[in-house]
Design a protein around this motif. Structure first.
Motif, PDB file in Angstrom:
ATOM      1  N   ARG A 132       1.987   6.531  -7.011  1.00  0.00           N
ATOM      2  CA  ARG A 132       0.504   7.371  -7.353  1.00  0.00           C
ATOM      3  C   ARG A 132       1.321   8.894  -7.320  1.00  0.00           C
ATOM      4  O   ARG A 132       0.715   9.623  -8.222  1.00  0.00           O
ATOM      5  CB  ARG A 132      -0.645   6.968  -6.843  1.00  0.00           C
ATOM      6  CG  ARG A 132      -1.695   7.791  -7.216  1.00  0.00           C
ATOM      7  CD  ARG A 132      -3.142   7.253  -6.706  1.00  0.00           C
ATOM      8  NE  ARG A 132      -3.321   6.055  -7.054  1.00  0.00           N
ATOM      9  CZ  ARG A 132      -3.332   4.973  -6.428  1.00  0.00           C
ATOM     10  NH1 ARG A 132      -2.558   4.962  -4.891  1.00  0.00           N
ATOM     11  NH2 ARG A 132      -3.486   3.867  -6.686  1.00  0.00           N
ATOM     12  N   THR A 133       1.870   9.224  -6.230  1.00  0.00           N
ATOM     13  CA  THR A 133       2.296  10.579  -5.995  1.00  0.00           C
ATOM     14  C   THR A 133       3.378  10.877  -7.001  1.00  0.00           C
ATOM     15  O   THR A 133       3.349  12.041  -7.341  1.00  0.00           O
ATOM     16  CB  THR A 133       2.701  10.689  -4.524  1.00  0.00           C
ATOM     17  OG1 THR A 133       1.813  10.546  -3.408  1.00  0.00           O
ATOM     18  CG2 THR A 133       3.298  12.188  -4.542  1.00  0.00           C
ATOM     19  N   GLU A 175      -1.886   5.447 -12.948  1.00  0.00           N
ATOM     20  CA  GLU A 175      -3.299   6.128 -12.396  1.00  0.00           C
ATOM     21  C   GLU A 175      -2.942   7.798 -12.064  1.00  0.00           C
ATOM     22  O   GLU A 175      -3.521   8.516 -12.282  1.00  0.00           O
ATOM     23  CB  GLU A 175      -3.891   5.512 -11.330  1.00  0.00           C
ATOM     24  CG  GLU A 175      -4.449   4.117 -11.727  1.00  0.00           C
ATOM     25  CD  GLU A 175      -5.021   3.526 -10.514  1.00  0.00           C
ATOM     26  OE1 GLU A 175      -5.943   2.661 -10.889  1.00  0.00           O
ATOM     27  OE2 GLU A 175      -4.470   3.567  -9.410  1.00  0.00           O
ATOM     28  N   GLY A 176      -1.662   7.757 -11.405  1.00  0.00           N
ATOM     29  CA  GLY A 176      -1.089   8.975 -10.944  1.00  0.00           C
ATOM     30  C   GLY A 176      -1.026   9.892 -12.248  1.00  0.00           C
ATOM     31  O   GLY A 176      -1.228  11.218 -12.122  1.00  0.00           O
ATOM     32  N   GLU A 219       1.640  11.436 -10.620  1.00  0.00           N
ATOM     33  CA  GLU A 219       0.893  12.654 -10.725  1.00  0.00           C
ATOM     34  C   GLU A 219       1.951  13.807 -10.945  1.00  0.00           C
ATOM     35  O   GLU A 219       1.507  14.677 -11.489  1.00  0.00           O
ATOM     36  CB  GLU A 219       0.099  12.866  -9.370  1.00  0.00           C
ATOM     37  CG  GLU A 219      -0.794  13.851  -9.528  1.00  0.00           C
ATOM     38  CD  GLU A 219      -1.970  13.810  -8.392  1.00  0.00           C
ATOM     39  OE1 GLU A 219      -2.631  14.802  -8.356  1.00  0.00           O
ATOM     40  OE2 GLU A 219      -2.080  12.945  -7.900  1.00  0.00           O
ATOM     41  N   GLN A 232       2.377   1.615  -3.440  1.00  0.00           N
ATOM     42  CA  GLN A 232       1.454   2.427  -4.400  1.00  0.00           C
ATOM     43  C   GLN A 232       1.123   3.807  -4.295  1.00  0.00           C
ATOM     44  O   GLN A 232       1.069   4.340  -5.143  1.00  0.00           O
ATOM     45  CB  GLN A 232       0.106   1.205  -4.463  1.00  0.00           C
ATOM     46  CG  GLN A 232       0.382  -0.117  -4.943  1.00  0.00           C
ATOM     47  CD  GLN A 232      -0.692  -1.000  -4.514  1.00  0.00           C
ATOM     48  OE1 GLN A 232      -1.935  -0.521  -4.269  1.00  0.00           O
ATOM     49  NE2 GLN A 232      -0.519  -2.212  -4.684  1.00  0.00           N
ATOM     50  N   ALA A 233       0.953   3.972  -3.154  1.00  0.00           N
ATOM     51  CA  ALA A 233       0.683   5.319  -2.585  1.00  0.00           C
ATOM     52  C   ALA A 233       1.964   6.287  -3.242  1.00  0.00           C
ATOM     53  O   ALA A 233       1.631   7.394  -3.653  1.00  0.00           O
ATOM     54  CB  ALA A 233       0.659   5.657  -1.147  1.00  0.00           C
ATOM     55  N   ALA A 234       3.245   5.741  -2.935  1.00  0.00           N
ATOM     56  CA  ALA A 234       4.366   6.721  -3.444  1.00  0.00           C
ATOM     57  C   ALA A 234       4.118   6.750  -5.041  1.00  0.00           C
ATOM     58  O   ALA A 234       4.737   7.656  -5.324  1.00  0.00           O
ATOM     59  CB  ALA A 234       5.557   6.046  -2.856  1.00  0.00           C
ATOM     60  N   GLY A 243       0.823  -1.253  -0.096  1.00  0.00           N
ATOM     61  CA  GLY A 243      -0.123   0.086  -0.029  1.00  0.00           C
ATOM     62  C   GLY A 243       0.975   1.236  -0.067  1.00  0.00           C
ATOM     63  O   GLY A 243       0.338   2.256  -0.579  1.00  0.00           O
ATOM     64  N   GLU A 244       1.809   1.253   0.817  1.00  0.00           N
ATOM     65  CA  GLU A 244       2.747   2.487   0.944  1.00  0.00           C
ATOM     66  C   GLU A 244       3.497   2.778  -0.524  1.00  0.00           C
ATOM     67  O   GLU A 244       3.705   3.818  -0.791  1.00  0.00           O
ATOM     68  CB  GLU A 244       3.749   2.216   1.939  1.00  0.00           C
ATOM     69  CG  GLU A 244       3.097   2.363   3.643  1.00  0.00           C
ATOM     70  CD  GLU A 244       2.682   1.000   3.978  1.00  0.00           C
ATOM     71  OE1 GLU A 244       2.156   1.161   5.067  1.00  0.00           O
ATOM     72  OE2 GLU A 244       2.447   0.262   3.025  1.00  0.00           O
ATOM     73  N   ALA A 276      -0.731   1.956 -10.243  1.00  0.00           N
ATOM     74  CA  ALA A 276      -0.762   3.087  -9.473  1.00  0.00           C
ATOM     75  C   ALA A 276       0.087   4.276  -9.852  1.00  0.00           C
ATOM     76  O   ALA A 276      -0.408   5.648 -10.028  1.00  0.00           O
ATOM     77  CB  ALA A 276      -0.181   2.926  -7.780  1.00  0.00           C
ATOM     78  N   LYS A 277       1.155   4.126 -10.465  1.00  0.00           N
ATOM     79  CA  LYS A 277       2.018   5.164 -11.139  1.00  0.00           C
ATOM     80  C   LYS A 277       1.379   5.763 -12.412  1.00  0.00           C
ATOM     81  O   LYS A 277       1.458   6.828 -12.677  1.00  0.00           O
ATOM     82  CB  LYS A 277       3.231   4.751 -11.727  1.00  0.00           C
ATOM     83  CG  LYS A 277       4.280   5.749 -12.008  1.00  0.00           C
ATOM     84  CD  LYS A 277       5.619   5.060 -12.073  1.00  0.00           C
ATOM     85  CE  LYS A 277       6.759   6.298 -12.490  1.00  0.00           C
ATOM     86  NZ  LYS A 277       6.478   6.882 -13.905  1.00  0.00           N
TER      87      LYS A 277
END
Length: 233
Positions: free
Chosen positions: A125-126, A185-186, A129, A121-123, A118-119, A182-183
């Protein structure tokens, strides 16, 4: 011959502009490519294309398969055509030698064992973006192409012919594919032209695990432009 020497030899082969153009055309296509199509794509004769394509095979950059393009079999079906596709494996050269792949494998193993998906994927995505926001002039197709994904249209779906993280994805598929999605999507969220686009897991047998559904009208606009045809993006 060492792996470094083999990689250097392969890069020397790509020094010829005709071979480089043929290699890019074949590897950017969603399927196998015949000699006639490859020759037409780079504007050379069939015999010259055949010569250079076979040199790329000798260097281990392309592979050959044989298939009857008519789909027929048996007497009268004709000889199978010689087709070309991207070879498995990678060629990397670093001067002086570096070993980032070793570090990336160790880091991926630690992240997976620690359950930090999760961490990660969050990184990712950020980071995606932020990249999209700094690449504001590019549309999603161009942004993905410039990052090595080799996008092509399959009807209204944008598929990705290449995985930039192939070696890691082979070893840590769930971790790396989740990060990759995730990347992307960001990236879409950061791009001004990314609104209305959706990315989802839909892997190709020899490509990326992510496919994208275009914003309304995007696929139709790309289809009007010859540069947006499959294999030519």
């Amino acid at each position: 011959m060492s792996s470094e020497d083999a990689a250097l030899e392969a890069l020397v082969v790509l020094g010829d502009p005709v071979r480089r153009g043929l290699y890019r055309h074949v590897t950017g296509a969603p399927g196998e490519v015949g000699r006639d199509a490859a020759a037409e794509a780079v504007g050379v004769s069939r015999s010259l294309a055949a010569f250079h394509l076979d040199k790329l095979v000798e260097a281990g950059l392309l592979e050959v398969c044989f298939r009857r393009l008519s789909g027929r079999s048996g007497p009268g079906a004709g000889r199978p055509a010689k087709l070309y596709r991207r070879a498995e494996g990678e060629r990397t050269v670093s001067v002086p030698p570096r070993s980032y792949d070793t570090a990336s494998r160790l880091l991926a193993e630690v992240v997976e064992q620690a359950g930090l998906d999760g961490e990660l994927q969050a990184a990712a995505r950020t980071a995606g973006e932020a990249e999209g926001a700094s690449d504001s002039e590019a549309d999603p197709v161009e942004a993905l192409r410039s990052r090595g994904y080799e996008p092509f249209w399959d009807g209204g779906t944008l598929r990705l012919n290449n995985c930039p993280f192939h070696a890691l994805a082979d070893r840590f598929p769930a971790l790396v594919c989740g990060m990759n999605l995730a990347k992307i999507e960001g990236l879409l969220a950061g791009l001004p032209g990314g609104r209305g686009w959706n990315a989802a897991m839909d892997p190709l047998p020899h490509g990326c695990c992510v496919a994208l559904e275009a914003a309304k009208g995007a696929a139709e606009e790309s289809a009007k432009d010859p540069a947006g045809a499959a294999g030519d993006i």
